[in-house]
Design a protein around this motif. Structure first.
Motif, PDB file in Angstrom:
ATOM      1  N   LYS A 128       1.015  -1.188   0.107  1.00 19.19           N
ATOM      2  CA  LYS A 128      -0.017   0.041  -0.125  1.00 19.19           C
ATOM      3  C   LYS A 128       0.811   1.113  -0.166  1.00 19.19           C
ATOM      4  O   LYS A 128       1.693   1.595   0.953  1.00 19.19           O
ATOM      5  CB  LYS A 128      -0.882   0.009   1.257  1.00 19.19           C
ATOM      6  CG  LYS A 128      -1.952  -1.281   1.311  1.00 19.19           C
ATOM      7  CD  LYS A 128      -2.796  -1.187   2.342  1.00 19.19           C
ATOM      8  CE  LYS A 128      -3.671  -2.070   2.745  1.00 19.19           C
ATOM      9  NZ  LYS A 128      -4.334  -2.976   1.837  1.00 19.19           N
ATOM     10  N   VAL A 129       0.740   2.084  -1.071  1.00 17.86           N
ATOM     11  CA  VAL A 129       1.513   3.102  -1.250  1.00 17.86           C
ATOM     12  C   VAL A 129       0.751   4.483  -1.414  1.00 17.86           C
ATOM     13  O   VAL A 129      -0.429   4.669  -1.774  1.00 17.86           O
ATOM     14  CB  VAL A 129       2.459   3.194  -2.232  1.00 17.86           C
ATOM     15  CG1 VAL A 129       3.240   1.861  -2.335  1.00 17.86           C
ATOM     16  CG2 VAL A 129       1.639   3.316  -3.599  1.00 17.86           C
TER      17      VAL A 129
ATOM     18  N   ILE B  71       1.278   8.475  -2.811  1.00 19.48           N
ATOM     19  CA  ILE B  71       2.203   9.532  -3.477  1.00 19.48           C
ATOM     20  C   ILE B  71       2.214  10.773  -3.143  1.00 19.48           C
ATOM     21  O   ILE B  71       1.015  11.347  -2.934  1.00 19.48           O
ATOM     22  CB  ILE B  71       1.623   9.470  -4.930  1.00 19.48           C
ATOM     23  CG1 ILE B  71       1.880   8.036  -5.478  1.00 19.48           C
ATOM     24  CG2 ILE B  71       2.588  10.236  -5.719  1.00 19.48           C
ATOM     25  CD1 ILE B  71       1.379   7.552  -6.966  1.00 19.48           C
TER      26      ILE B  71
ATOM     27  N   ILE C 237       1.244   7.417 -10.671  1.00 19.40           N
ATOM     28  CA  ILE C 237       0.253   6.449 -10.258  1.00 19.40           C
ATOM     29  C   ILE C 237       0.133   5.175 -11.556  1.00 19.40           C
ATOM     30  O   ILE C 237       0.358   3.807 -10.915  1.00 19.40           O
ATOM     31  CB  ILE C 237      -1.456   6.935 -10.464  1.00 19.40           C
ATOM     32  CG1 ILE C 237      -1.455   7.907  -9.171  1.00 19.40           C
ATOM     33  CG2 ILE C 237      -2.520   5.789 -10.394  1.00 19.40           C
ATOM     34  CD1 ILE C 237      -2.672   8.754  -9.107  1.00 19.40           C
TER      35      ILE C 237
ATOM     36  N   MET D  83       3.511   3.161 -10.447  1.00 16.95           N
ATOM     37  CA  MET D  83       3.108   2.288  -9.273  1.00 16.95           C
ATOM     38  C   MET D  83       2.115   1.076  -9.723  1.00 16.95           C
ATOM     39  O   MET D  83       2.346  -0.034  -9.221  1.00 16.95           O
ATOM     40  CB  MET D  83       2.488   3.178  -8.320  1.00 16.95           C
ATOM     41  CG  MET D  83       3.282   4.176  -7.271  1.00 16.95           C
ATOM     42  SD  MET D  83       4.848   3.292  -6.565  1.00 16.95           S
ATOM     43  CE  MET D  83       6.183   3.642  -7.758  1.00 16.95           C
ATOM     44  N   GLU D  84       1.556   1.208 -10.471  1.00 21.08           N
ATOM     45  CA  GLU D  84       0.510   0.154 -10.822  1.00 21.08           C
ATOM     46  C   GLU D  84       1.234  -0.893 -11.826  1.00 21.08           C
ATOM     47  O   GLU D  84       0.953  -1.974 -11.667  1.00 21.08           O
ATOM     48  CB  GLU D  84      -0.660   0.913 -11.484  1.00 21.08           C
ATOM     49  CG  GLU D  84      -1.897   1.524 -10.816  1.00 21.08           C
ATOM     50  CD  GLU D  84      -3.014   2.175 -11.531  1.00 21.08           C
ATOM     51  OE1 GLU D  84      -2.831   2.375 -12.796  1.00 21.08           O
ATOM     52  OE2 GLU D  84      -3.869   2.524 -10.792  1.00 21.08           O
TER      53      GLU D  84
ATOM     54  N   ASP E 251      -0.369  -1.162  -4.361  1.00 23.31           N
ATOM     55  CA  ASP E 251      -1.673  -0.878  -4.132  1.00 23.31           C
ATOM     56  C   ASP E 251      -1.791   0.624  -3.899  1.00 23.31           C
ATOM     57  O   ASP E 251      -1.561   0.935  -2.665  1.00 23.31           O
ATOM     58  CB  ASP E 251      -2.279  -1.657  -2.945  1.00 23.31           C
ATOM     59  CG  ASP E 251      -3.855  -1.332  -2.387  1.00 23.31           C
ATOM     60  OD1 ASP E 251      -4.468  -0.594  -3.141  1.00 23.31           O
ATOM     61  OD2 ASP E 251      -4.211  -1.795  -1.642  1.00 23.31           O
ATOM     62  N   VAL E 252      -2.129   1.549  -4.962  1.00 27.81           N
ATOM     63  CA  VAL E 252      -2.123   2.848  -4.880  1.00 27.81           C
ATOM     64  C   VAL E 252      -3.259   3.276  -3.918  1.00 27.81           C
ATOM     65  O   VAL E 252      -4.428   3.477  -4.665  1.00 27.81           O
ATOM     66  CB  VAL E 252      -1.807   3.695  -6.069  1.00 27.81           C
ATOM     67  CG1 VAL E 252      -1.864   5.108  -5.709  1.00 27.81           C
ATOM     68  CG2 VAL E 252      -0.736   3.124  -6.609  1.00 27.81           C
TER      69      VAL E 252
ATOM     70  N   GLY F 251      -3.244  10.070  -3.685  1.00 27.76           N
ATOM     71  CA  GLY F 251      -2.059  11.036  -3.565  1.00 27.76           C
ATOM     72  C   GLY F 251      -2.223  11.939  -2.487  1.00 27.76           C
ATOM     73  O   GLY F 251      -3.507  12.469  -2.136  1.00 27.76           O
TER      74      GLY F 251
ATOM     75  N   SER G 280      -6.562  11.749 -12.314  1.00 29.81           N
ATOM     76  CA  SER G 280      -6.148  10.723 -11.846  1.00 29.81           C
ATOM     77  C   SER G 280      -7.134   9.954 -11.263  1.00 29.81           C
ATOM     78  O   SER G 280      -8.697  10.222 -11.233  1.00 29.81           O
ATOM     79  CB  SER G 280      -6.033  11.441 -10.157  1.00 29.81           C
ATOM     80  OG  SER G 280      -5.722  10.325  -9.278  1.00 29.81           O
TER      81      SER G 280
ATOM     82  N   LYS H 110      -7.147   7.656  -8.861  1.00 31.50           N
ATOM     83  CA  LYS H 110      -7.189   7.600  -7.320  1.00 31.50           C
ATOM     84  C   LYS H 110      -7.425   8.596  -6.657  1.00 31.50           C
ATOM     85  O   LYS H 110      -7.374   9.948  -7.315  1.00 31.50           O
ATOM     86  CB  LYS H 110      -5.764   7.076  -7.016  1.00 31.50           C
ATOM     87  CG  LYS H 110      -5.320   5.769  -7.744  1.00 31.50           C
ATOM     88  CD  LYS H 110      -6.196   4.557  -7.029  1.00 31.50           C
ATOM     89  CE  LYS H 110      -5.435   3.489  -7.843  1.00 31.50           C
ATOM     90  NZ  LYS H 110      -6.116   2.078  -7.514  1.00 31.50           N
TER      91      LYS H 110
END
Length: 178
Positions: free
Chosen positions: A122-123, A125, A140, A143-144, A149-150, A153, A168, A170
């Motif tokens: 789990k991140v 940004i 993003i 990271m994907e 698992d974003v 931000g 985005s 996310k």
């Protein structure tokens, strides 16, 4: 109310430079916040509290070159988790994953070290500014690519008229909007 006052203090410390870097641009300068230790601490406290309350289980703070590097390592340290930098092409040793993204004129490339994030970690940004959204979108995507698992931000400043958050997929949290 305490958070509102802290945000007001941070916003009051942010500089504004008209016609920089070119005519018609009003540049929002985060560096005066960093020169003011009590206000910088308030900003970091707000960011840390947000991550603790809204991003449960976050395992890695990812910072975008270059001003994300100012906040990311400190936030990671505050949360006792790791920090991973996303850098421009050619700045990281070892095996990297890359993503190319469009700029206003041309394109650029972000990289991350392949072994820096494990699949499903789990991140969040972190960066100083969300403007047109191109760098956040690219981060993003990167990271994907490494199967992180974003969670979303976190930015200090958002220039809302540029609609960067629309790019985005996310959630993005901005602390100050202009």
């Amino acid at each position: 109310m305490a958070e509102d006052k802290r945000i007001e203090n941070v916003k009051a410390a942010i500089g504004a430079h008209p016609d920089f870097p070119k005519p018609g641009i009003l540049f929002r300068d985060i560096f005066p916040v960093l020169r003011n230790p009590p206000v910088f601490k308030q900003l970091l406290d707000i960011m840390t509290e947000y991550l603790q309350s809204q991003c449960p289980g976050v395992e890695i703070v990812v910072g975008l070159e270059s001003r994300g590097f100012l906040f990311g390592p400190i936030l990671a340290q505050n949360l006792n988790i790791g920090f991973v930098p996303i850098r421009k092409k050619g700045k990281l040793p070892g095996l990297t994953e890359k993503v190319t993204y469009k700029l206003e004129y041309g394109e650029d490339c972000f990289e991350v070290q392949r072994d820096s994030i494990k699949p499903e970690q789990k991140v969040v940004i972190v960066d100083d500014l969300l403007a047109t959204g191109g760098t956040m979108k690219a981060a993003i995507e990167l990271m994907e690519t490494v199967k992180a698992d974003v969670l979303g931000g976190l930015v200090v400043i958002e220039l809302v008229d540029l609609k960067g958050r629309d790019k985005s997929n996310k959630p993005i949290k901005s602390l100050i909007e202009y």
